[in-house]
Design an enzyme around this catalytic site. Structure first.
Site, short mmCIF file in Angstrom:
data_model
loop_
_atom_site.label_atom_id
_atom_site.label_comp_id
_atom_site.label_asym_id
_atom_site.label_seq_id
_atom_site.Cartn_x
_atom_site.Cartn_y
_atom_site.Cartn_z
N CYS A 1 -57.81 -31.99 75.60
CA CYS A 1 -57.33 -33.15 74.84
C CYS A 1 -56.04 -33.68 75.46
CB CYS A 1 -57.12 -32.78 73.37
SG CYS A 1 -55.89 -31.50 73.05
N GLU B 1 -57.65 -23.54 75.09
CA GLU B 1 -56.63 -23.50 76.14
C GLU B 1 -55.36 -22.82 75.65
OE1 GLU B 1 -58.86 -27.49 76.75
OE2 GLU B 1 -58.34 -26.17 75.08
#
Length: 138
Positions: A69, A46
């Site tokens: 996460c 990401e």
């Protein structure tokens, strides 16, 4: 999601103790950012895709092969928070992540901040790709 899985596949076996993850950022039907987990596990997919997309990420859709996460084991900003800060409006995730730093918390954080979250697109492929990761955490 196919493109994100293809990016992740190139990293399988090269991410240390981390899973191989791919992320694509799409806006106006164009890919504006693409990334995969870096060598040894950092940076996260990401981070790479958002850095590529820059300010254009505002209002875009992220396709991620594994739940972002909610906490970083090595410090730094969690991927769920990076997606929120960038203004991503929709997050499509192949599969959840059983790791304690995610385990539904990434999904919850995204939703709590008003992001639309879909999960399960190409889930079987994503789980097979990171079979060792899932086995380690089961």
């Amino acid at each position: 999601m196919r493109r994100a899985l293809d990016l992740a596949e190139q990293r399988v076996g090269k991410t240390g103790d981390n899973p191989a993850v791919g992320c694509i950022i799409v806006k106006d039907r164009r890919i504006i950012g693409a990334g995969a987990t870096g060598e040894g596990g950092r940076p996260h997919a990401e981070e790479v895709a958002l850095a590529q997309a820059g300010a254009s990420a505002l209002g875009a859709t992220a396709y991620v092969t594994l739940e972002p996460c909610a906490q970083r084991s090595a410090g730094g900003v969690a991927c769920a928070d990076l997606l929120i800060s960038a203004g991503i409006s929709w997050v499509v995730i192949a599969t959840s992540d059983p790791h304690p730093n995610a385990n539904g918390a990434g999904l919850e954080r995204l939703r709590a901040m008003g992001r639309t979250v879909e999960i399960g697109m190409m889930e079987d492929e994503a789980r097979k790709q990171n079979a060792a990761w899932f086995a380690k955490l089961s």
